[in-house]
Design a protein around this motif. Structure first.
Motif, short mmCIF file in Angstrom:
data_model
loop_
_atom_site.label_atom_id
_atom_site.label_comp_id
_atom_site.label_asym_id
_atom_site.label_seq_id
_atom_site.Cartn_x
_atom_site.Cartn_y
_atom_site.Cartn_z
N LEU A 91 0.83 -1.04 0.21
CA LEU A 91 -0.05 -0.04 -0.02
C LEU A 91 0.96 1.31 -0.02
O LEU A 91 1.80 1.21 0.64
CB LEU A 91 -0.94 0.03 1.16
CG LEU A 91 -2.10 -0.92 1.45
CD1 LEU A 91 -2.78 -0.50 2.68
CD2 LEU A 91 -2.91 -0.67 0.08
N ALA A 116 0.41 7.88 -0.86
CA ALA A 116 -1.03 7.69 -0.53
C ALA A 116 -2.12 8.71 -0.80
O ALA A 116 -3.14 8.56 -1.49
CB ALA A 116 -1.19 7.30 0.87
N ASN A 121 -2.19 8.60 -4.80
CA ASN A 121 -2.98 7.40 -5.09
C ASN A 121 -4.47 7.85 -5.06
O ASN A 121 -5.19 7.39 -5.88
CB ASN A 121 -2.55 6.41 -4.19
CG ASN A 121 -3.41 5.02 -4.84
OD1 ASN A 121 -3.35 4.62 -5.83
ND2 ASN A 121 -3.97 4.33 -3.77
N TRP A 122 -4.64 8.43 -3.90
CA TRP A 122 -6.14 8.64 -3.78
C TRP A 122 -6.84 9.61 -4.60
O TRP A 122 -7.99 9.62 -5.32
CB TRP A 122 -6.51 9.39 -2.21
CG TRP A 122 -7.91 9.65 -2.03
CD1 TRP A 122 -8.91 8.87 -1.30
CD2 TRP A 122 -8.61 10.86 -2.33
NE1 TRP A 122 -9.95 9.55 -1.40
CE2 TRP A 122 -9.75 10.73 -1.97
CE3 TRP A 122 -8.25 12.05 -2.98
CZ2 TRP A 122 -11.04 11.99 -2.04
CZ3 TRP A 122 -9.21 13.15 -3.04
CH2 TRP A 122 -10.34 12.98 -2.92
N GLY A 149 -7.20 7.83 -8.16
CA GLY A 149 -8.61 7.12 -7.94
C GLY A 149 -9.48 7.92 -8.30
O GLY A 149 -10.71 7.44 -8.97
N GLY A 183 -13.68 4.85 -2.57
CA GLY A 183 -12.26 5.47 -2.23
C GLY A 183 -11.46 4.13 -1.90
O GLY A 183 -10.15 4.04 -2.11
N GLU A 184 -12.07 3.25 -0.93
CA GLU A 184 -11.29 2.19 -0.26
C GLU A 184 -11.12 1.14 -1.38
O GLU A 184 -10.05 0.42 -1.57
CB GLU A 184 -12.22 1.64 0.90
CG GLU A 184 -11.32 0.39 1.41
CD GLU A 184 -12.17 -0.26 2.52
OE1 GLU A 184 -11.77 -1.14 3.33
OE2 GLU A 184 -13.05 0.53 3.12
N TRP A 210 -10.62 1.48 -4.33
CA TRP A 210 -9.48 2.11 -5.38
C TRP A 210 -8.14 1.79 -4.60
O TRP A 210 -7.20 1.33 -5.16
CB TRP A 210 -9.62 3.45 -5.76
CG TRP A 210 -8.27 3.98 -6.37
CD1 TRP A 210 -7.41 4.95 -6.02
CD2 TRP A 210 -8.03 3.84 -7.94
NE1 TRP A 210 -6.44 5.25 -7.06
CE2 TRP A 210 -6.91 4.53 -8.08
CE3 TRP A 210 -8.62 3.03 -8.85
CZ2 TRP A 210 -6.12 4.20 -9.28
CZ3 TRP A 210 -8.17 2.87 -10.09
CH2 TRP A 210 -6.78 3.64 -10.35
N GLN A 211 -7.98 2.51 -3.42
CA GLN A 211 -6.90 2.37 -2.50
C GLN A 211 -6.09 1.07 -2.45
O GLN A 211 -4.96 0.61 -2.51
CB GLN A 211 -7.05 2.97 -1.22
CG GLN A 211 -7.20 4.70 -1.20
CD GLN A 211 -7.40 5.07 0.06
OE1 GLN A 211 -6.34 4.93 0.94
NE2 GLN A 211 -8.25 5.74 0.37
N ARG A 266 -7.27 -1.17 -6.57
CA ARG A 266 -7.05 -0.37 -7.65
C ARG A 266 -8.47 -0.81 -8.59
O ARG A 266 -8.45 -1.01 -9.73
CB ARG A 266 -6.02 -0.70 -8.65
CG ARG A 266 -4.82 -0.01 -7.98
CD ARG A 266 -4.75 1.18 -7.98
NE ARG A 266 -3.55 1.83 -7.40
CZ ARG A 266 -2.56 2.32 -8.13
NH1 ARG A 266 -2.53 2.40 -9.27
NH2 ARG A 266 -1.55 2.76 -7.61
N LYS A 274 -7.03 -1.68 6.75
CA LYS A 274 -5.63 -1.16 6.40
C LYS A 274 -4.59 -1.89 7.32
O LYS A 274 -3.10 -2.24 6.88
CB LYS A 274 -5.35 0.19 6.40
CG LYS A 274 -6.17 0.83 5.22
CD LYS A 274 -5.98 2.20 5.33
CE LYS A 274 -4.87 2.81 4.71
NZ LYS A 274 -4.57 4.16 4.74
#
Length: 662
Positions: A18, A24, A27-28, A31, A427-428, A430-431, A434, A641
């Motif tokens: 992650l 991060a 990455n968000w 997304g 969001g989760e 994607w994180q 993906r 997480k």
């Protein structure tokens, strides 16, 4: 089997870690951009093009349609840049095959869903919109590549039902289909995994992956396996028991349940270890806790389900520890034993977290209400619950391999998913995976009436009102589906209705086949069905004769769940495919959601608010429930997480275990 075939058969890749910190955040943001790019208009264009191409295949005899399908199979197997250009025509051909083989003609929105899955997206499709058929369309496209494609669903009954239901369609399209259930022996599993498309539950796929990893411990590195096969052809065969041919593609049905709700608990392969001293110590610790009092000897943390001894409690334990076996008299060991016994007493109750069947403790999934046989809690907790129930205490287990569902599904080269509730966790998705989320519109507009929550001061007032509401709707001739969070509460409602002379169907921790039948009949006139919130996922509720004219199905939730997605999933059972229906939640300020996740000061202030003449509370309580639910969702995401990062830490620190074991 050639060396290259064996290489593909057992090849597994490592999951990426992650991102953290600034990575991060970036990455968000990526997304968010990706979700905006997954426009429904693009999918609608593909579906409309497939609909226009339908006339090309409508008048073809079966053998000519099959010839065209095999041409598409060869094209998709070769791959290339023009695969997307041929997608509408291929979908049109598969659509015609589906109509001929199953009697079901996919709607345009189902073609949109199949296109989304083919692109590796997560399609949010409302309850009753035909996700099972949609998955089969996409699975055929991926199965044409001859690389292993796993269709993952929530229970063995649905696994077998879907594979058999759509088997004729798969075979007509030139795709081999199989299914894996818990009772299958290894050789049969291997045969079904060798198919182009394999239906299975997440638990079976992960367990088979871990068992294969253990069998391949001496040959974990794929390059070494290939070299050994080439240099010593007679000695590099796959070890006995290896059943999978690798991980490549996965279509996850009910993705929010599989990828999020079940992601906290890792799947563990373990072996029993004889330990008579521990069994005796656990029983003795349970006896010691009978003399300890909450508040005086120990304190309870409801939110985190933890117990801590006070100084007075520690003194009492020191005075009584002489009855423990010698090894367990030490301060740390005796404290841990008694702490687990207190946790078992305070937070683990029959009908909620477990049931007792045939003299054994069977864990109950708190999200679905289903039993999970052969699963155990770790760190002595399972033995503590057994001692509390005064049944035989089992031996502890040694962990041979462990892997979280999050880490496992990130091992796939290509993944897509479907669910009725994904936007809240976009969001989760994607994180962690993906997976960009795209919402597919319903085939017909939803006309469900969503009534405001009724909030009561006490649980007793709530249950009384629930029974009265069920009777009121039942007298109108409408079917009612009552959703509960636990087996205990479902039995509580059934008992109260029985006292009023009303018959109902109770669905809790039952057999999956029976579960599907009960849920499918929940729309019959005057039918009252009581079920745990998630029971029956994957089964449509069709309205009986005259029910639509009378107002449709009424769904009544008896608690708000920690995740708003689960509430929406339950409410979505009403008003499917444009049918009428209604939904409402009855809650109380004594519910677990408030007690565990509302800040203590707010909860204390809420409890001081006066109730109305019928025990109901007002707007302040609605705000409190919203705060508690958001807190619960944030805590759950943080825990997921943490589980995933624990897997990464174990992978790095315990290098002798190998990356395949997580």
């Amino acid at each position: 089997m050639t060396p290259s075939q064996e290489y593909r058969r057992v090849q597994f890749r490592s999951a990426e870690e992650l991102p953290r910190g600034i990575d991060a955040a970036v990455n968000w943001a990526l997304g968010a951009v990706q979700r905006r790019r997954t426009r429904r208009s693009e999918l609608s264009t593909v579906a409309q093009a497939a609909d226009r191409a339908a006339s090309t295949f409508h008048d073809l005899p079966d053998h000519q349609l099959q010839e065209r399908l095999l041409e598409f199979r060869a094209h998709f197997r070769r791959g290339g840049r023009d695969v997307d250009a041929r997608l509408p025509e291929a979908l049109a051909a598969v659509r015609e095959a589906a109509h001929r083989q199953t009697g079901l003609r996919p709607f345009l929105v189902q073609l949109m869903g199949a296109a989304a899955l083919h692109r590796g997206w997560l399609a949010e499709m409302a309850t009753g919109e035909g996700k099972t058929l949609t998955a089969s369309l996409a699975a055929i496209l991926w199965g044409w590549t001859r690389r292993p494609c796993h269709v993952v669903t929530v229970n063995d009954y649905l696994v077998q039902r879907d594979a058999e239901w759509f088997g004729p369609l798969y075979r007509f399209c030139g795709v081999r289909v199989g299914h894996v259930t818990a009772a299958m022996p290894p050789e049969e599993r291997r045969r079904h995994y060798d198919c182009d498309v394999t239906y299975a539950t997440s638990k079976e796929v992960v367990a088979d992956f871990l068992r294969d990893s253990l069998h391949l411990a001496a040959l974990r590195d794929p390059t070494r396996r290939l070299i050994r096969r080439m240099l010593r052809p007679g000695s590099a065969q796959l070890p006995d028991g290896v059943v999978m041919r690798g991980l490549h593609s996965a279509i996850v049905d009910e993705a929010d349940s599989v990828l999020i709700d079940e992601a906290v608990t890792p799947l563990i392969i373990s072996s029993m270890r004889k330990n008579d001293a521990l069994r005796e110590a656990v029983r003795t610790a349970s006896e010691i806790t009978e003399g300890l009092e909450s508040g005086a000897d120990y304190e309870i943390n409801v939110r985190y389900r933890e117990v801590d001894l006070t100084e007075q409690g520690r003194r009492k334990l020191a005075d009584r520890c002489s009855i423990l076996p010698g090894l367990w008299r030490g301060p740390l060991r005796r404290f841990e034993l008694v702490r687990q016994a207190l946790v078992a007493r305070e937070f683990y109750h029959p009908g909620r977290q477990y049931i007792v069947q045939d003299g054994k403790v069977v864990i109950v999934d708190e999200f679905t209400g289903r039993p999970m046989p052969n699963r155990t809690w770790r760190a002595g907790l399972h033995q503590a619950v057994e001692a509390k129930e005064s049944i035989e205490v089992t031996d502890p287990t040694d962990t041979l391999a462990r892997l979280s569902f999050q880490r496992f599904f990130r091992l796939y080269h290509r993944m897509a998913g479907m669910t009725g509730t994904a936007s809240e966790a976009a969001g989760e998705f994607w994180q962690i995976y993906r997976l960009p989320v795209v919402t597919i519109p319903p085939n017909r507009p939803c006309v469900r009436r969503q009534d405001a929550d009724r909030i009561f001061a006490t649980e007793e007032a709530k249950w009384t009102a629930v029974v009265e509401e069920v009777l009121r709707v039942h007298q109108q001739g409408r079917p009612v589906l009552v959703g509960t969070r636990s087996v205990l509460n479902s039995e509580r409602v059934a008992e109260r209705l029985g006292q009023r002379g009303v018959h109902c169907q109770v669905l809790n921790a039952a057999r999956h086949a029976e579960e599907a039948v009960i849920v499918a009949c929940a729309g019959e006139p005057g039918r009252i069905t009581i079920a745990t919130n998630m029971a029956g996922r994957g089964t449509d509720i069709k309205l009986g004769q005259g029910v639509a004219a009378n107002g449709g199905l009424h769904v009544l939730a008896t608690e708000r769940h920690e995740s708003g997605r689960v509430d929406r999933q339950l409410f979505g059972r009403a008003a499917r495919q444009g049918d009428p229906g209604s939904a409402q939640a009855f809650v109380s300020r004594e519910d677990d959601l408030l007690r565990r996740h509302l800040p203590k000061r707010l909860y204390t202030a809420l409890c001081r608010l006066p109730a109305g003449p019928i025990g109901e509370l007002g707007a302040a309580s609605r705000v409190a429930f919203g705060i508690a639910q958001r807190n619960a969702q944030r805590a759950a995401f943080k825990m997921r997480k943490t589980v995933l990062r624990t897997d990464d830490w174990l992978d790095e620190s315990l290098s002798f275990a190998g990356s395949d074991l997580g």
